[in-house]
Design a protein around this motif. Structure first.
Motif, mmCIF file in Angstrom:
data_model
loop_
_atom_site.group_PDB
_atom_site.id
_atom_site.type_symbol
_atom_site.label_atom_id
_atom_site.label_comp_id
_atom_site.label_asym_id
_atom_site.label_seq_id
_atom_site.Cartn_x
_atom_site.Cartn_y
_atom_site.Cartn_z
ATOM 1 N N MET A 75 0.844 -1.196 0.000
ATOM 2 C CA MET A 75 0.000 0.000 0.000
ATOM 3 C C MET A 75 0.876 1.242 0.000
ATOM 4 O O MET A 75 1.899 1.294 0.657
ATOM 5 C CB MET A 75 -0.898 0.005 1.240
ATOM 6 C CG MET A 75 -1.765 1.252 1.369
ATOM 7 S SD MET A 75 -2.780 1.235 2.867
ATOM 8 C CE MET A 75 -3.515 2.864 2.784
ATOM 9 N N SER A 76 0.470 2.242 -0.775
ATOM 10 C CA SER A 76 1.145 3.530 -0.752
ATOM 11 C C SER A 76 0.116 4.617 -1.011
ATOM 12 O O SER A 76 -1.019 4.338 -1.419
ATOM 13 C CB SER A 76 2.257 3.593 -1.806
ATOM 14 O OG SER A 76 1.711 3.472 -3.106
ATOM 15 N N PHE A 77 0.499 5.860 -0.775
ATOM 16 C CA PHE A 77 -0.385 6.996 -0.988
ATOM 17 C C PHE A 77 -0.008 7.689 -2.296
ATOM 18 O O PHE A 77 1.165 7.750 -2.658
ATOM 19 C CB PHE A 77 -0.267 7.978 0.178
ATOM 20 C CG PHE A 77 -0.578 7.360 1.504
ATOM 21 C CD1 PHE A 77 -1.876 7.070 1.878
ATOM 22 C CD2 PHE A 77 0.445 7.044 2.392
ATOM 23 C CE1 PHE A 77 -2.159 6.483 3.108
ATOM 24 C CE2 PHE A 77 0.177 6.461 3.619
ATOM 25 C CZ PHE A 77 -1.136 6.186 3.979
ATOM 26 N N ARG A 78 -0.998 8.225 -2.991
ATOM 27 C CA ARG A 78 -0.712 8.927 -4.239
ATOM 28 C C ARG A 78 0.161 10.140 -3.979
ATOM 29 O O ARG A 78 1.142 10.384 -4.666
ATOM 30 C CB ARG A 78 -2.009 9.340 -4.935
ATOM 31 C CG ARG A 78 -2.801 8.185 -5.516
ATOM 32 C CD ARG A 78 -3.893 8.666 -6.431
ATOM 33 N NE ARG A 78 -4.840 9.547 -5.753
ATOM 34 C CZ ARG A 78 -5.894 9.099 -5.054
ATOM 35 N NH1 ARG A 78 -6.117 7.799 -4.942
ATOM 36 N NH2 ARG A 78 -6.726 9.948 -4.472
ATOM 37 N N ASP A 79 -0.233 10.929 -2.990
ATOM 38 C CA ASP A 79 0.500 12.132 -2.621
ATOM 39 C C ASP A 79 0.090 12.518 -1.210
ATOM 40 O O ASP A 79 -0.675 11.802 -0.552
ATOM 41 C CB ASP A 79 0.243 13.270 -3.620
ATOM 42 C CG ASP A 79 -1.246 13.563 -3.817
ATOM 43 O OD1 ASP A 79 -2.063 13.236 -2.919
ATOM 44 O OD2 ASP A 79 -1.611 14.109 -4.873
ATOM 45 N N ARG A 80 0.579 13.644 -0.734
ATOM 46 C CA ARG A 80 0.291 14.039 0.650
ATOM 47 C C ARG A 80 -1.181 14.366 0.861
ATOM 48 O O ARG A 80 -1.727 14.111 1.937
ATOM 49 C CB ARG A 80 1.167 15.231 1.043
ATOM 50 C CG ARG A 80 2.652 14.895 1.200
ATOM 51 C CD ARG A 80 3.422 16.131 1.616
ATOM 52 N NE ARG A 80 4.850 15.894 1.794
ATOM 53 C CZ ARG A 80 5.735 15.994 0.813
ATOM 54 N NH1 ARG A 80 5.340 16.304 -0.423
ATOM 55 N NH2 ARG A 80 7.019 15.770 1.057
ATOM 56 N N ALA A 81 -1.830 14.950 -0.140
ATOM 57 C CA ALA A 81 -3.249 15.273 0.009
ATOM 58 C C ALA A 81 -4.076 13.994 0.150
ATOM 59 O O ALA A 81 -4.988 13.916 0.995
ATOM 60 C CB ALA A 81 -3.729 16.096 -1.178
ATOM 61 N N HIS A 82 -3.771 12.992 -0.659
ATOM 62 C CA HIS A 82 -4.452 11.700 -0.546
ATOM 63 C C HIS A 82 -4.214 11.088 0.838
ATOM 64 O O HIS A 82 -5.154 10.618 1.501
ATOM 65 C CB HIS A 82 -3.954 10.757 -1.646
ATOM 66 C CG HIS A 82 -4.441 9.352 -1.500
ATOM 67 N ND1 HIS A 82 -3.611 8.258 -1.619
ATOM 68 C CD2 HIS A 82 -5.672 8.855 -1.214
ATOM 69 C CE1 HIS A 82 -4.313 7.149 -1.425
ATOM 70 N NE2 HIS A 82 -5.568 7.483 -1.183
ATOM 71 N N ALA A 83 -2.982 11.123 1.293
ATOM 72 C CA ALA A 83 -2.660 10.588 2.615
ATOM 73 C C ALA A 83 -3.413 11.349 3.702
ATOM 74 O O ALA A 83 -3.906 10.759 4.667
ATOM 75 C CB ALA A 83 -1.158 10.669 2.852
ATOM 76 N N GLY A 84 -3.507 12.669 3.532
ATOM 77 C CA GLY A 84 -4.216 13.481 4.509
ATOM 78 C C GLY A 84 -5.694 13.133 4.589
ATOM 79 O O GLY A 84 -6.274 13.077 5.689
ATOM 80 N N ARG A 85 -6.307 12.869 3.445
ATOM 81 C CA ARG A 85 -7.729 12.505 3.460
ATOM 82 C C ARG A 85 -7.944 11.151 4.131
ATOM 83 O O ARG A 85 -8.917 10.971 4.872
ATOM 84 C CB ARG A 85 -8.278 12.495 2.031
ATOM 85 C CG ARG A 85 -8.417 13.892 1.424
ATOM 86 C CD ARG A 85 -9.166 13.873 0.113
ATOM 87 N NE ARG A 85 -8.431 13.193 -0.944
ATOM 88 C CZ ARG A 85 -7.552 13.787 -1.747
ATOM 89 N NH1 ARG A 85 -7.288 15.070 -1.604
ATOM 90 N NH2 ARG A 85 -6.945 13.104 -2.701
ATOM 91 N N GLU A 86 -7.040 10.217 3.868
ATOM 92 C CA GLU A 86 -7.151 8.903 4.512
ATOM 93 C C GLU A 86 -6.969 9.024 6.029
ATOM 94 O O GLU A 86 -7.701 8.419 6.814
ATOM 95 C CB GLU A 86 -6.100 7.957 3.927
ATOM 96 C CG GLU A 86 -6.303 7.618 2.465
ATOM 97 C CD GLU A 86 -7.488 6.706 2.232
ATOM 98 O OE1 GLU A 86 -7.746 5.840 3.087
ATOM 99 O OE2 GLU A 86 -8.174 6.873 1.200
#
Length: 213
Positions: free
Chosen positions: A1-12
């Motif tokens: 698992m990885s995040f697309r970018d910081r905004a995606h990670a922030g929403r998760e």
């Protein structure tokens, strides 16, 4: 698992924290972003929680000639928080690191002035302070942040990040009331490995996030 970018990670991360908020474990929250990388993550968290967003500048103290190897951290005007084990490994003393500390303290103050733009720090007394970064490798900078936040008398201090090492989580549990992390991969290696896009942010990116552009 990885995040697309910081905004995606922030929403998760925000979705997980919102559930905790609904359960009543994050009363009256204030979100404190660790710049630069943590600001984009923290913006999503603040939006989801309906909480104010502020910045908490912390600087890593790097070993001479090996600046990426952190041996401590500073937050605000607090004394440096050193990693005694790292100092022993490198044969360094706190006195030898005084010039590094002075340089990082000057950069910390520069960033605080630039990011705050005259705004006072958020009031934390009696509230839940949520310290947010884009990832926790050693946990040393977040630990310095937590100790600085404690002096401002919040009711609770929560550290939150999309990805953390087991080492960082264990370290911070002694200082924070809770550590919220979506992923704890092993081996960990580096925060950037768990993002598809981990582009370095600028001061302007931080300002955009903090001031609503």
């Amino acid at each position: 698992m990885s995040f697309r970018d910081r905004a995606h990670a922030g929403r998760e991360l925000a979705e997980h924290l919102r559930i905790l908020q609904e359960k009543g474990t994050l009363p009256d929250p204030v979100v404190l972003a660790l710049p630069r990388g943590g600001v984009t993550v923290a913006r999503e968290v603040a939006r989801a929680l309906g909480a104010p967003l502020d910045v908490l500048v912390v600087r890593k103290i790097g070993a001479p000639a090996h600046e990426e190897f952190g041996v401590g951290a500073i937050a605000g005007d607090d004394p440096p928080l050193f990693d005694a084990r790292a100092l022993d490994q490198l044969g360094l003393t706190e006195e030898e690191l005084a010039p590094v500390v002075a340089r990082e303290r000057a950069e910390l103050h520069r960033r605080e002035q630039r990011y705050r733009q005259g705004r006072p720090a958020a009031e934390l007394k009696g509230r839940t302070a949520i310290v947010v970064d884009d990832g926790l490798a050693t946990g040393s900078t977040a630990r310095a942040a937590v100790q600085a936040v404690r002096r401002r008398e919040p009711e609770r201090v929560v550290v939150a990040a999309p990805v953390c090492s087991h080492e960082a989580t264990d370290l911070l549990r002694g200082d924070a009331d809770d550590v919220v992390c979506l992923m704890r991969p092993s081996p960990f290696h580096a925060v950037g490995l768990w993002y598809e896009d981990f582009e370095q942010l600028t001061d302007d990116d931080v300002l955009d996030a903090l001031h609503g552009s």
